[in-house]
Design a protein around this motif. Structure first.
Motif, PDB file in Angstrom:
ATOM      1  N   GLU A 221      96.503   9.429 -27.822  1.00  0.00           N
ATOM      2  CA  GLU A 221      97.174   9.693 -26.543  1.00  0.00           C
ATOM      3  C   GLU A 221      96.393   9.102 -25.377  1.00  0.00           C
ATOM      4  O   GLU A 221      96.983   8.512 -24.455  1.00  0.00           O
ATOM      5  N   ALA A 222      95.063   9.242 -25.394  1.00  0.00           N
ATOM      6  CA  ALA A 222      94.251   8.674 -24.311  1.00  0.00           C
ATOM      7  C   ALA A 222      94.401   7.159 -24.258  1.00  0.00           C
ATOM      8  O   ALA A 222      94.478   6.566 -23.169  1.00  0.00           O
ATOM      9  N   CYS A 223      94.463   6.525 -25.427  1.00  0.00           N
ATOM     10  CA  CYS A 223      94.672   5.077 -25.458  1.00  0.00           C
ATOM     11  C   CYS A 223      96.049   4.713 -24.919  1.00  0.00           C
ATOM     12  O   CYS A 223      96.222   3.668 -24.271  1.00  0.00           O
ATOM     13  N   ALA A 224      97.040   5.572 -25.156  1.00  0.00           N
ATOM     14  CA  ALA A 224      98.382   5.323 -24.625  1.00  0.00           C
ATOM     15  C   ALA A 224      98.392   5.422 -23.099  1.00  0.00           C
ATOM     16  O   ALA A 224      99.077   4.646 -22.420  1.00  0.00           O
ATOM     17  N   VAL A 225      97.629   6.369 -22.559  1.00  0.00           N
ATOM     18  CA  VAL A 225      97.529   6.484 -21.100  1.00  0.00           C
ATOM     19  C   VAL A 225      96.841   5.244 -20.533  1.00  0.00           C
ATOM     20  O   VAL A 225      97.267   4.681 -19.521  1.00  0.00           O
ATOM     21  N   ALA A 226      95.766   4.808 -21.192  1.00  0.00           N
ATOM     22  CA  ALA A 226      95.076   3.594 -20.757  1.00  0.00           C
ATOM     23  C   ALA A 226      96.024   2.395 -20.775  1.00  0.00           C
ATOM     24  O   ALA A 226      96.033   1.580 -19.843  1.00  0.00           O
ATOM     25  N   GLU A 227      96.825   2.295 -21.826  1.00  0.00           N
ATOM     26  CA  GLU A 227      97.789   1.191 -21.942  1.00  0.00           C
ATOM     27  C   GLU A 227      98.769   1.213 -20.773  1.00  0.00           C
ATOM     28  O   GLU A 227      99.071   0.175 -20.167  1.00  0.00           O
ATOM     29  N   ALA A 228      99.237   2.404 -20.426  1.00  0.00           N
ATOM     30  CA  ALA A 228     100.166   2.523 -19.300  1.00  0.00           C
ATOM     31  C   ALA A 228      99.487   2.175 -17.982  1.00  0.00           C
ATOM     32  O   ALA A 228     100.153   1.778 -17.018  1.00  0.00           O
ATOM     33  N   ASP A 229      98.159   2.313 -17.949  1.00  0.00           N
ATOM     34  CA  ASP A 229      97.384   1.988 -16.750  1.00  0.00           C
ATOM     35  C   ASP A 229      96.917   0.533 -16.754  1.00  0.00           C
ATOM     36  O   ASP A 229      96.144   0.127 -15.896  1.00  0.00           O
ATOM     37  N   GLY A 230      97.355  -0.230 -17.758  1.00  0.00           N
ATOM     38  CA  GLY A 230      97.053  -1.652 -17.789  1.00  0.00           C
ATOM     39  C   GLY A 230      95.882  -2.065 -18.648  1.00  0.00           C
ATOM     40  O   GLY A 230      95.439  -3.216 -18.593  1.00  0.00           O
ATOM     41  N   VAL A 231      95.364  -1.139 -19.473  1.00  0.00           N
ATOM     42  CA  VAL A 231      94.198  -1.431 -20.312  1.00  0.00           C
ATOM     43  C   VAL A 231      94.566  -1.194 -21.771  1.00  0.00           C
ATOM     44  O   VAL A 231      94.851  -0.074 -22.177  1.00  0.00           O
ATOM     45  N   SER A 232      94.554  -2.238 -22.559  1.00  0.00           N
ATOM     46  CA  SER A 232      94.920  -2.130 -23.965  1.00  0.00           C
ATOM     47  C   SER A 232      93.696  -1.768 -24.803  1.00  0.00           C
ATOM     48  O   SER A 232      92.710  -2.508 -24.834  1.00  0.00           O
ATOM     49  N   LEU A 233      93.759  -0.619 -25.473  1.00  0.00           N
ATOM     50  CA  LEU A 233      92.666  -0.139 -26.319  1.00  0.00           C
ATOM     51  C   LEU A 233      93.228   0.283 -27.670  1.00  0.00           C
ATOM     52  O   LEU A 233      94.328   0.828 -27.752  1.00  0.00           O
ATOM     53  N   ARG A 234      92.438   0.068 -28.728  1.00  0.00           N
ATOM     54  CA  ARG A 234      92.869   0.463 -30.059  1.00  0.00           C
ATOM     55  C   ARG A 234      92.161   1.758 -30.471  1.00  0.00           C
ATOM     56  O   ARG A 234      90.933   1.834 -30.428  1.00  0.00           O
ATOM     57  N   PRO A 235      92.902   2.778 -30.893  1.00  0.00           N
ATOM     58  CA  PRO A 235      92.257   3.999 -31.381  1.00  0.00           C
ATOM     59  C   PRO A 235      91.251   3.734 -32.492  1.00  0.00           C
ATOM     60  O   PRO A 235      90.201   4.381 -32.552  1.00  0.00           O
ATOM     61  N   ALA A 236      91.548   2.771 -33.354  1.00  0.00           N
ATOM     62  CA  ALA A 236      90.626   2.462 -34.455  1.00  0.00           C
ATOM     63  C   ALA A 236      89.269   1.997 -33.936  1.00  0.00           C
ATOM     64  O   ALA A 236      88.216   2.306 -34.520  1.00  0.00           O
ATOM     65  N   ALA A 237      89.267   1.258 -32.835  1.00  0.00           N
ATOM     66  CA  ALA A 237      87.992   0.800 -32.254  1.00  0.00           C
ATOM     67  C   ALA A 237      87.212   1.975 -31.675  1.00  0.00           C
ATOM     68  O   ALA A 237      85.977   2.009 -31.742  1.00  0.00           O
ATOM     69  N   GLN A 238      87.922   2.952 -31.103  1.00  0.00           N
ATOM     70  CA  GLN A 238      87.253   4.155 -30.601  1.00  0.00           C
ATOM     71  C   GLN A 238      86.637   4.940 -31.761  1.00  0.00           C
ATOM     72  O   GLN A 238      85.522   5.434 -31.670  1.00  0.00           O
ATOM     73  N   TRP A 239      87.367   5.041 -32.858  1.00  0.00           N
ATOM     74  CA  TRP A 239      86.848   5.761 -34.026  1.00  0.00           C
ATOM     75  C   TRP A 239      85.657   5.037 -34.650  1.00  0.00           C
ATOM     76  O   TRP A 239      84.744   5.680 -35.189  1.00  0.00           O
ATOM     77  N   ALA A 240      85.638   3.725 -34.586  1.00  0.00           N
ATOM     78  CA  ALA A 240      84.495   2.984 -35.124  1.00  0.00           C
ATOM     79  C   ALA A 240      83.215   3.380 -34.409  1.00  0.00           C
ATOM     80  O   ALA A 240      82.147   3.511 -35.028  1.00  0.00           O
ATOM     81  N   ILE A 241      83.317   3.612 -33.098  1.00  0.00           N
ATOM     82  CA  ILE A 241      82.150   4.048 -32.325  1.00  0.00           C
ATOM     83  C   ILE A 241      81.799   5.485 -32.664  1.00  0.00           C
ATOM     84  O   ILE A 241      80.627   5.832 -32.877  1.00  0.00           O
TER      85      ILE A 241
END
Length: 296
Positions: A221-241
């Motif tokens: 959901e946080a990545c979806a909010v970021a996407e709507a704000d113009g920033v494309s992020l992948r949940p999988a990349a967040q989980w890798a960290i």
């Protein structure tokens, strides 16, 4: 000629950076409230890290008016309004202001005070805590700091980064201010709430068959909010960290909640929820975590 770096809020993060910078010959000024200023002036700062022990005797002031090359803003969000009043705008008129706060909304406060001298900053891959009034313990190696500016010339931003690099701090210069903020916020919003609500470590939560799916949904959901704000992020990349974090890792918000102190939860998760509402993005998992952490 020695450069001057001021640290507004010499707690765990600011104190750690200040000690590192002082030990490579920079003139470090700690800007703090009276009690902290008195203690640091009397005893200095001690940094215990995986690399060894460092000490420093920085200059300490309660109010900064003289010019500095760099101002690191390392207070926590609840203290920001009071803290910025301790620094005169003229002190950074030709310097660079790097805030290392979590969330989204602090940039408005800082630019209202210091104008275009403020770049966007984020600190990650780093955990430090105060073991005593003037003793700081780093539980991780040197941090990664990412900065970006859409208002200052690239050369000024790189020069500010180079000051920090002299202290063997990994500094990366990006192009997109929003991306710098969201890259960490997309995972820390869920982690701060979950660790605060449960009192458990990141290792416990990611291994738990009930908590991991909750985190998974919240990060998506946080990545979806970021996407709507113009920033494309992948949940999988967040989980890798997250999956690379030490089992015993927790969050500063959770430590503050456990100690009964004001926490950054509203600045972190609250800012994501307010952005979601503004951008019309549904966030049921994040709202559930907010309620569990006492934020709703």
């Amino acid at each position: 000629m020695s450069r001057t770096v001021a640290v507004l809020g010499p707690g765990a993060v600011g104190g750690s950076l200040g000690v590192r910078l002082a030990n490579v010959g920079m003139h470090v000024i700690c800007v703090a409230h009276p009690e902290a200023a008195g203690l640091i002036a009397l005893a200095g700062l001690v940094l215990e890290s995986p690399e060894g022990t460092l000490t420093a005797r920085p200059e300490v002031v309660e109010h900064l008016a003289k010019p500095v090359d760099l101002l690191l803003v390392t207070v926590k969000a609840p203290a920001l309004d009071d803290a910025v009043a301790r620094v005169e705008p003229e002190a950074v008129a030709t310097g660079v202001v790097i805030p290392l706060l979590n969330g989204l909304e602090h940039m408005e406060t800082l630019r209202a005070r210091f104008g275009d001298r403020v770049v966007t900053g984020s600190i990650s891959h780093f955990q430090a805590y105060r073991a005593g009034r003037v003793q700081i313990v780093e539980a991780t190696p040197s941090p990664v700091i990412t900065i970006a500016s859409e208002t200052l010339p690239r050369g000024e931003v790189e020069a500010a980064a180079d000051l920090l690099r002299e202290a063997r701090i990994d500094v990366r210069v990006g192009q997109d201010e929003k991306r710098v903020l969201w890259q960490k916020l997309a995972r820390i919003a869920a982690l701060a709430a979950a660790t605060s609500a449960s009192g458990r470590t990141v290792g416990d939560l990611r291994a738990d068959p009930e908590w991991r799916p909750r985190l998974d949904a919240a990060i998506a959901e946080a990545c979806a909010v970021a996407e709507a704000d113009g920033v494309s992020l992948r949940p999988a990349a967040q989980w890798a960290i997250i999956d690379e974090m030490a089992d015993e890792t927790t969050t500063s918000a959770a430590r503050d909640v456990a100690a009964g102190r004001r926490s950054e939860l509203d600045a972190i998760l609250g800012s994501v929820l307010r952005a979601a509402e503004h951008l019309d993005v549904p966030t049921p998992a994040l709202n559930e975590l907010a309620a569990a952490a006492g934020l709703r």
